[in-house]
Scaffold this motif. Structure first.
Motif, PDB file in Angstrom:
ATOM      1  N   LEU A   1       0.748  -1.107  -0.027  1.00 22.03           N
ATOM      2  CA  LEU A   1       0.132   0.068   0.132  1.00 22.03           C
ATOM      3  C   LEU A   1       0.742   1.220  -0.141  1.00 22.03           C
ATOM      4  O   LEU A   1       1.715   1.344   0.746  1.00 22.03           O
ATOM      5  CB  LEU A   1      -0.925   0.096   1.328  1.00 22.03           C
ATOM      6  CG  LEU A   1      -1.684  -1.354   1.799  1.00 22.03           C
ATOM      7  CD1 LEU A   1      -2.204  -1.283   3.062  1.00 22.03           C
ATOM      8  CD2 LEU A   1      -2.586  -1.629   0.481  1.00 22.03           C
ATOM      9  N   PRO A   2       0.677   1.997  -1.202  1.00 25.48           N
ATOM     10  CA  PRO A   2       1.600   3.373  -1.106  1.00 25.48           C
ATOM     11  C   PRO A   2       1.093   4.395   0.245  1.00 25.48           C
ATOM     12  O   PRO A   2      -0.211   4.427   0.375  1.00 25.48           O
ATOM     13  CB  PRO A   2       1.442   3.839  -2.262  1.00 25.48           C
ATOM     14  CG  PRO A   2      -0.036   3.480  -2.686  1.00 25.48           C
ATOM     15  CD  PRO A   2      -0.120   1.988  -2.222  1.00 25.48           C
ATOM     16  N   VAL A   3       1.825   5.163   0.705  1.00 27.81           N
ATOM     17  CA  VAL A   3       1.495   6.107   1.791  1.00 27.81           C
ATOM     18  C   VAL A   3       2.199   7.427   1.047  1.00 27.81           C
ATOM     19  O   VAL A   3       3.254   7.322   0.522  1.00 27.81           O
ATOM     20  CB  VAL A   3       1.818   5.646   2.996  1.00 27.81           C
ATOM     21  CG1 VAL A   3       1.114   4.419   3.488  1.00 27.81           C
ATOM     22  CG2 VAL A   3       3.144   5.387   3.325  1.00 27.81           C
ATOM     23  N   ASP A   4       1.520   8.485   1.758  1.00 28.03           N
ATOM     24  CA  ASP A   4       2.070   9.757   0.966  1.00 28.03           C
ATOM     25  C   ASP A   4       2.786  10.811   2.054  1.00 28.03           C
ATOM     26  O   ASP A   4       3.295  11.824   2.026  1.00 28.03           O
ATOM     27  CB  ASP A   4       0.986  10.682   0.468  1.00 28.03           C
ATOM     28  CG  ASP A   4       0.033  10.933   1.473  1.00 28.03           C
ATOM     29  OD1 ASP A   4       0.018  10.458   2.685  1.00 28.03           O
ATOM     30  OD2 ASP A   4      -1.181  11.468   1.077  1.00 28.03           O
ATOM     31  N   ARG A   5       3.026  10.132   3.315  1.00 30.38           N
ATOM     32  CA  ARG A   5       3.817  10.976   4.539  1.00 30.38           C
ATOM     33  C   ARG A   5       4.749   9.755   5.268  1.00 30.38           C
ATOM     34  O   ARG A   5       4.071   8.664   5.355  1.00 30.38           O
ATOM     35  CB  ARG A   5       3.020  11.791   5.019  1.00 30.38           C
ATOM     36  CG  ARG A   5       1.929  10.996   5.819  1.00 30.38           C
ATOM     37  CD  ARG A   5       1.115  12.148   6.737  1.00 30.38           C
ATOM     38  NE  ARG A   5      -0.041  11.272   7.406  1.00 30.38           N
ATOM     39  CZ  ARG A   5      -0.023  10.411   8.461  1.00 30.38           C
ATOM     40  NH1 ARG A   5       1.181  10.369   9.036  1.00 30.38           N
ATOM     41  NH2 ARG A   5      -0.874  10.063   8.840  1.00 30.38           N
ATOM     42  N   THR A   6       5.629  10.362   5.877  1.00 24.69           N
ATOM     43  CA  THR A   6       6.170   9.367   6.979  1.00 24.69           C
ATOM     44  C   THR A   6       5.372   9.609   8.282  1.00 24.69           C
ATOM     45  O   THR A   6       4.483  10.446   8.294  1.00 24.69           O
ATOM     46  CB  THR A   6       7.736   9.966   7.239  1.00 24.69           C
ATOM     47  OG1 THR A   6       7.741  11.153   7.638  1.00 24.69           O
ATOM     48  CG2 THR A   6       8.573   9.647   5.995  1.00 24.69           C
ATOM     49  N   GLY A   7       5.679   8.744   9.344  1.00 22.81           N
ATOM     50  CA  GLY A   7       5.168   8.668  10.572  1.00 22.81           C
ATOM     51  C   GLY A   7       4.003   7.610  10.750  1.00 22.81           C
ATOM     52  O   GLY A   7       4.084   6.814   9.749  1.00 22.81           O
ATOM     53  N   GLU A   8       3.120   7.706  11.597  1.00 17.84           N
ATOM     54  CA  GLU A   8       2.444   6.588  12.080  1.00 17.84           C
ATOM     55  C   GLU A   8       1.140   6.695  11.348  1.00 17.84           C
ATOM     56  O   GLU A   8       0.571   7.790  10.973  1.00 17.84           O
ATOM     57  CB  GLU A   8       2.012   6.712  13.677  1.00 17.84           C
ATOM     58  CG  GLU A   8       1.324   5.476  14.261  1.00 17.84           C
ATOM     59  CD  GLU A   8       1.235   5.770  15.529  1.00 17.84           C
ATOM     60  OE1 GLU A   8       1.933   5.097  16.340  1.00 17.84           O
ATOM     61  OE2 GLU A   8       0.216   6.289  16.053  1.00 17.84           O
ATOM     62  N   HIS A   9       0.772   5.327  10.926  1.00 18.16           N
ATOM     63  CA  HIS A   9      -0.454   5.024  10.125  1.00 18.16           C
ATOM     64  C   HIS A   9      -1.184   3.922  10.552  1.00 18.16           C
ATOM     65  O   HIS A   9      -0.657   3.016  11.358  1.00 18.16           O
ATOM     66  CB  HIS A   9       0.027   4.564   8.664  1.00 18.16           C
ATOM     67  CG  HIS A   9       0.795   5.887   7.927  1.00 18.16           C
ATOM     68  ND1 HIS A   9      -0.124   6.592   7.090  1.00 18.16           N
ATOM     69  CD2 HIS A   9       2.183   5.818   7.592  1.00 18.16           C
ATOM     70  CE1 HIS A   9       1.046   7.398   6.420  1.00 18.16           C
ATOM     71  NE2 HIS A   9       2.228   7.066   6.831  1.00 18.16           N
TER      72      HIS A   9
END
Length: 175
Positions: free
Chosen positions: A141-149
Motif C-alpha cells: 500500500l503506498p503512503v504519502d507521508r512518513t509517520g504513524e499510520h
C-alpha cells in the motif's frame, strides 16, 4: 400463494434444523405472502423452512383446504470469519500487508484494507479469487507521508459476516 377460487389465505412459517424432528413456528396467522425473518438469534447450521397456507377464513367449517411446501436446505451463518494472521510492515513510502483468514461455514468473498480511515479498497487474495473458506493475501500500500499510520483490514464471508482488525505502522522513509 393464491387460491383457485379467490379465498383469502393465511400462512404459518416453521423452521427446522437439519437432522432434527421438531419444527419451530416463526410466523403464524400471516396475511401477507411476504415474510421477513431475522436469523441472528439462530445457531449456525443448515435449516429448512415449511410454509403452510390455508383458506379457512373464506370457507365453511369442513370445506377449508391447506397446502404445505418445504424449502430446500439452506445455511444460517452468524459467525464472522477468523483473521488468523495479519501483518503490516513499513517499507519505503509504503506498507506491506499479509495474512490469512478462514470461515468455518462459508466462502470468504471480500478482503478489504483502509489506511488512516480512508476508503476501503479490495485486496486480491493469493490465486486471485475470493471464493474459498481459507484465503491468504499480500499487498503493498503506498503512503504519502512518513509517520504513524493506521491500517485496518476487513474480511467478509458469503453471508455478510465481517471480521475486522487494525494495527499501527510507522513509516520512516519516503521514496
Amino acid at each position: 400463494g393464491n387460491d383457485p377460487n379467490g379465498d383469502p389465505l393465511r400462512y404459518r412459517v416453521d423452521v427446522r434444523a437439519e437432522g432434527r424432528d421438531a419444527w419451530l413456528t416463526i410466523g403464524e396467522d400471516l396475511e401477507s405472502s411476504a415474510f421477513t425473518w431475522d436469523t441472528r438469534s439462530m445457531p449456525d447450521g443448515r435449516y429448512r423452512l415449511r410454509v403452510i397456507a390455508n383458506d379457512a377464513l373464506g370457507n365453511a367449517v369442513g370445506e377449508e383446504d391447506s397446502s404445505v411446501t418445504t424449502s430446500e436446505e439452506f445455511p444460517i451463518d452468524n459467525t464472522p470469519p477468523a483473521l488468523q494472521e495479519f501483518r503490516a510492515d513499513p517499507g519505503t513510502g509504503s506498507i506491506s500487508i499479509s495474512g490469512r483468514a478462514e470461515d468455518a461455514a462459508n466462502p470468504l468473498t471480500r478482503i478489504e484494507v483502509s489506511v488512516d480511515d480512508q476508503d476501503w479498497r479490495v485486496v486480491s487474495p493469493e490465486g486471485g479469487m475470493a471464493d474459498d473458506r481459507r484465503l491468504s493475501f499480500k499487498a503493498t500500500l503506498p503512503v504519502d507521508r512518513t509517520g504513524e499510520h493506521t491500517v485496518s483490514l476487513r474480511v467478509v464471508d458469503l453471508t455478510g459476516n465481517a471480521a475486522q482488525r487494525a494495527t499501527r505502522v510507522t513509516v520512516t522513509r519516503m521514496r
